[in-house]
Every structure is written in structure tokens, then in C-alpha cells.
Design a protein around this motif. Sequence first.
Motif, short mmCIF file in Angstrom:
data_model
loop_
_atom_site.label_atom_id
_atom_site.label_comp_id
_atom_site.label_asym_id
_atom_site.label_seq_id
_atom_site.Cartn_x
_atom_site.Cartn_y
_atom_site.Cartn_z
N LYS A 247 27.10 63.49 -0.89
CA LYS A 247 25.92 65.07 -0.74
C LYS A 247 26.55 65.28 -1.26
CE LYS A 247 23.19 63.02 2.79
NZ LYS A 247 23.12 61.77 2.22
N SER B 276 29.83 61.01 4.58
CA SER B 276 28.47 60.41 4.97
C SER B 276 28.70 59.54 3.68
CB SER B 276 27.37 61.41 3.93
OG SER B 276 28.30 61.48 2.76
N ARG B 277 28.04 58.29 4.50
CA ARG B 277 28.45 57.15 3.37
C ARG B 277 28.03 57.43 1.73
NH1 ARG B 277 24.72 52.20 2.47
NH2 ARG B 277 23.26 54.43 2.93
N LEU C 235 20.57 65.50 11.76
CA LEU C 235 21.32 66.16 12.91
C LEU C 235 22.46 67.27 12.08
CD1 LEU C 235 21.01 64.00 15.41
CD2 LEU C 235 19.65 66.63 14.89
N SER D 187 23.37 67.18 24.19
CA SER D 187 23.45 67.76 23.49
C SER D 187 21.82 68.13 22.19
CB SER D 187 24.90 67.23 22.23
OG SER D 187 24.93 65.91 21.73
N ARG E 48 27.31 58.87 19.53
CA ARG E 48 27.86 57.31 20.68
C ARG E 48 29.03 57.49 21.60
NH1 ARG E 48 22.84 58.65 20.74
NH2 ARG E 48 20.57 57.24 20.69
N HIS F 116 25.28 64.02 27.70
CA HIS F 116 23.94 63.22 26.89
C HIS F 116 23.32 64.35 26.77
CE1 HIS F 116 23.12 60.01 24.80
NE2 HIS F 116 22.24 60.62 23.98
N MET G 12 15.16 68.52 17.24
CA MET G 12 16.82 67.87 17.42
C MET G 12 18.52 69.07 17.00
SD MET G 12 17.15 64.45 18.73
CE MET G 12 16.51 64.07 20.16
N LEU H 17 26.30 63.12 7.71
CA LEU H 17 25.56 64.56 6.95
C LEU H 17 23.99 64.08 7.03
CD1 LEU H 17 27.75 65.51 4.21
CD2 LEU H 17 27.62 66.68 6.47
N TYR I 235 20.80 52.19 10.63
CA TYR I 235 20.21 53.12 10.82
C TYR I 235 19.31 53.66 9.90
CZ TYR I 235 22.70 54.82 6.95
OH TYR I 235 23.72 55.39 6.03
N LEU J 198 28.79 62.84 14.33
CA LEU J 198 27.06 63.02 14.14
C LEU J 198 26.80 61.26 13.27
CD1 LEU J 198 25.61 66.66 14.26
CD2 LEU J 198 25.82 65.09 15.73
N ALA K 245 16.92 59.99 17.67
CA ALA K 245 16.64 59.41 16.44
C ALA K 245 18.29 58.06 16.81
CB ALA K 245 18.33 61.17 16.34
N VAL L 244 28.70 62.47 24.73
CA VAL L 244 28.28 60.66 24.51
C VAL L 244 29.57 60.01 25.32
CG1 VAL L 244 26.36 60.62 23.23
CG2 VAL L 244 28.97 60.31 22.61
N PRO M 177 25.24 57.37 13.28
CA PRO M 177 24.39 56.40 14.32
C PRO M 177 25.88 55.74 14.04
CG PRO M 177 24.10 56.27 12.06
CD PRO M 177 25.29 57.79 11.89
N ARG N 200 12.77 55.93 13.45
CA ARG N 200 13.68 56.65 14.11
C ARG N 200 13.00 58.58 14.41
NH1 ARG N 200 17.54 59.47 11.41
NH2 ARG N 200 17.21 60.93 12.75
P1 NAP Z 1 21.54 60.01 9.80
O1 NAP Z 1 19.82 61.24 9.59
O2 NAP Z 1 20.02 58.58 9.87
O3 NAP Z 1 22.42 60.34 9.41
C1 NAP Z 1 23.20 59.71 9.38
C2 NAP Z 1 24.33 60.13 8.89
O4 NAP Z 1 25.58 58.84 9.19
C3 NAP Z 1 24.15 59.82 7.19
O5 NAP Z 1 24.49 61.00 6.66
C4 NAP Z 1 24.51 58.51 6.36
O6 NAP Z 1 25.39 58.32 5.17
C5 NAP Z 1 25.92 58.81 7.50
N1 NAP Z 1 26.69 57.33 7.72
C6 NAP Z 1 25.66 56.69 8.71
N2 NAP Z 1 26.77 55.16 9.13
C7 NAP Z 1 28.27 55.29 7.78
C8 NAP Z 1 29.14 54.56 7.67
N3 NAP Z 1 29.45 54.01 7.62
N4 NAP Z 1 30.66 55.98 6.81
C9 NAP Z 1 29.36 57.12 6.04
N5 NAP Z 1 28.73 57.67 6.89
C10 NAP Z 1 27.62 57.03 7.77
O7 NAP Z 1 21.03 60.16 11.82
P2 NAP Z 1 20.63 61.92 12.78
O8 NAP Z 1 19.55 62.26 12.88
O9 NAP Z 1 21.30 62.59 12.29
O10 NAP Z 1 21.69 61.51 14.10
C11 NAP Z 1 22.78 60.71 14.10
C12 NAP Z 1 22.74 60.60 15.50
O11 NAP Z 1 23.71 61.25 16.57
C13 NAP Z 1 22.29 59.27 15.89
O12 NAP Z 1 22.24 58.15 15.33
C14 NAP Z 1 22.58 59.51 17.28
O13 NAP Z 1 23.61 58.66 17.52
C15 NAP Z 1 23.02 60.91 17.37
N6 NAP Z 1 22.73 61.77 18.96
C16 NAP Z 1 22.96 61.40 18.90
C17 NAP Z 1 22.28 62.86 20.61
C18 NAP Z 1 22.44 63.33 21.63
O14 NAP Z 1 22.18 63.73 22.23
N7 NAP Z 1 23.94 63.39 21.51
C19 NAP Z 1 20.66 63.32 20.14
C20 NAP Z 1 20.21 63.13 18.74
C21 NAP Z 1 21.26 62.45 18.14
P3 NAP Z 1 24.07 58.79 4.73
O15 NAP Z 1 23.32 60.03 4.08
O16 NAP Z 1 25.24 58.27 2.97
O17 NAP Z 1 23.16 57.05 5.03
#
Ligand code: NAP
Length: 306
Positions: free
Chosen positions: A164, A160-161, A141, A271, A221, A269, A89, A138, A306, A191, A65, A246, A193, A83
Motif C-alpha cells: 500500500k 497489510s497483506r 478502517l 469502538s 476481533r 465492543h 464506521m 490498512l 475477508y 484492525l 465490516a 474485543v 479481519p 461486507r
Molecule cells: P478491510 O477493508 O477488509 O481491511 C482489512 C485489512 O487487513 C487490509 O488492509 C488487508 O490487506 C489486511 N489483511 C488481511 N489479512 C491480512 C494478513 N494475513 N496479513 C496482513 N494484512 C492482512 O477491513 P476493515 O473494514 O478495515 O475492517 C477490519 C476489521 O475491523 C473487520 O474485519 C472487523 O473484524 C473489525 N471491526 C471491528 C469493529 C469494532 O467495533 N470493534 C467494528 C468494525 C470492524 P490488503 O489491503 O492487502 O487486502
Amino acid sequence: MRIAVCLSDTKPEPWVEALQAALPGAQVQMWSPGLAAADHAVVWAPPQQFVDEQPHLKAMFNIGAGVDAIMKLRLPPGLQVVRLDDAGMSVQMAEYVCHALIRHFREFDVYETEARQGRWVFRKPLERADFPVGIMGLGVLGERVARAVRQFEFPVLGWSRTPKAIDGVRTFAGEARLGDFLVATRVLVNLLPLTDATRGILNRTTLSALRPGGYLIHIARGGHLVEEDLIPLIDSGRLAGATLDVFQQEPLPAEHPFWRHPKITVTPHASARTLRRETIAQIADKIGRLERGEPIAGVVDPARGY
Ligand code: NAP
Ligand code: GLV
């Protein structure tokens, strides 16, 4: 159609074989320097050399992701980075967060220690209302995690950015509302990016803003957390502890103090793991759509990162 597979830290052979089976009309090949130009790539943390040698790709499909390892490369303009969109996940993240949250809230870690000493001792029940859970991010994930935590009747907040609306979740958007979100949160779940805007976002200032007894569940991360700030916050009693998946350096070095701190739980790593069957089904479907000229979900916006 040619597909190049370039996976670091992952055995590529089973991926090549399964992708070939899912796309019988394509020629799927493991990348090594000098491989002929491909139309699409399936990658995890590819080296710059791969990108430089494959300038004609229509799309680069990440088998995770988070795309931070790709976005730091020099990419040809117009290349679509895609992505992984859930693919099994989000349910794993919901399991992980609910487990870590409930283990902390119900003090199962304390019961485990007591049980090992043969001690039959009750803990006084804690007030669920005193454990608001704040989820940073938000997206695919974070939203699933917010809904899962809500099932256990904890107050849930999200940041979130962009704004929502999620049933039963108090939401905050943008940098200007981060402070309001943090002071209302006790258990903080990360959660987000990893981007220029979020690097180092978990630090002495932000973690000190949490309600007393703050607890961190950090699963996005390693670059989000200023690691040297965490143990002093826990040892001074400002934070109750942390569950960390992480790290800035992975694998976490054997001598790192996180391994042995009694109030820190470490997982490697793990989760939300990439599930090969679900991932290949999603990527094969998207490659088919792109080849038919249809739109696909999950294309990364290079400006946002992202
Ligand atoms: P996603 O769908 O892109 O969601 C990212 C969320 O973060 C969105 O709600 C986004 O806001 C918010 N965001 C981004 N930049 C921001 C900022 N500057 N200020 C406030 N909110 C912000 O990503 P996802 O699929 O949920 O995954 C999230 C992250 O989890 C991945 O990027 C990855 O690093 C991590 N991950 C880790 C594992 C692990 O095993 N540890 C596995 C998978 C993923 P908006 O909705 O407004 O765009
Ligand atoms: C794993 O960390 C992912 O980003 O999918």
C-alpha cells in the motif's frame, strides 16, 4: 423481490421497518424457520439453519465490516457475501484510536487518578517521535485511522497483506515484513479481519517484538489475541498497557482479570458501532445495483476470507 432479515444480538424490527421503507417494492421479512425463499438477506452472525434454508440467495449483506461469523458457516457456492463498507464506521475508529493513543501518550489516565486525590502534579512531556504508531490492517478502517493519527504528528507505520502507498505512512506488506513492522512500532493498533492467517496473531512473540514501552490498542476481533499472554507481558514491564474493545468471549465474563487490571482499559465492543441509517442506505443501494445487473463494492473473497 424478497428480503430476509436474520440478526442475532440485534432487535430486528427497526431494521425490517427501515429496510421496507428504503425498498418499497420489496417484501422485507424477519427470518424464522420455514420462511419462504428470499432473493437477498441482511444478516448479523446468522445460524447455519438460516443458510441451509435459504439456498437461493443472490447476496447476503452483513451489517458489520467483519464477516468472520459468516465465513465459518457452510455457504452455497456462488453466494455473494457483502461486507459493510465504512457506512460511518471509519470516523468512529479514528476517534477511538486517537483517544486511546493520546490518553496513553499524554498520560491522561495518570492525571485522572491524581485529580481524584486532589493532587496538582505535572508530568514531564514525552517525545512524540518515541511513540511510533503501527496499524495492522490498512483497509477501509485502518487507512482512515492511519491518516487521523498522522494529523497528530506521530510517526505512523502500517502493515497489510498486499503493498500500500499512503502519504506519510511507512508501509510494510506480507508475513515476511511483519517482524520489521513490529520492531519499529511502539503503539500497536489491530484492525485486521479474523481469518485463518490472522487468528492468534497478537501473542507473546509478536507483542514482545514491539519497542520498549509497547502499548496495544485492540479493536478488531477477540480471536486475534492470545489473551493469556497479555497480562504477564504487562506485569513484567514488557508492555506498558492495553486498550481492548474485543474479546474471545463477549460479553467479557465478570470474573475476567482484564476488567480489573490497572493498565488495561476495557470497552464493550463499542469502538465502531453499526449506524442503522447509513447501513440501510448502503445496503438498499447495493441491492438496487445487483437487481440492475451492476457491480458492487465490498464483496468478500472466499479464498481470502475477508
Ligand atoms: P478491510 O477493508 O477488509 O481491511 C482489512 C485489512 O487487513 C487490509 O488492509 C488487508 O490487506 C489486511 N489483511 C488481511 N489479512 C491480512 C494478513 N494475513 N496479513 C496482513 N494484512 C492482512 O477491513 P476493515 O473494514 O478495515 O475492517 C477490519 C476489521 O475491523 C473487520 O474485519 C472487523 O473484524 C473489525 N471491526 C471491528 C469493529 C469494532 O467495533 N470493534 C467494528 C468494525 C470492524 P490488503 O489491503 O492487502 O487486502
Ligand atoms: C463490528 O465488529 C463489525 O465487524 O462491524
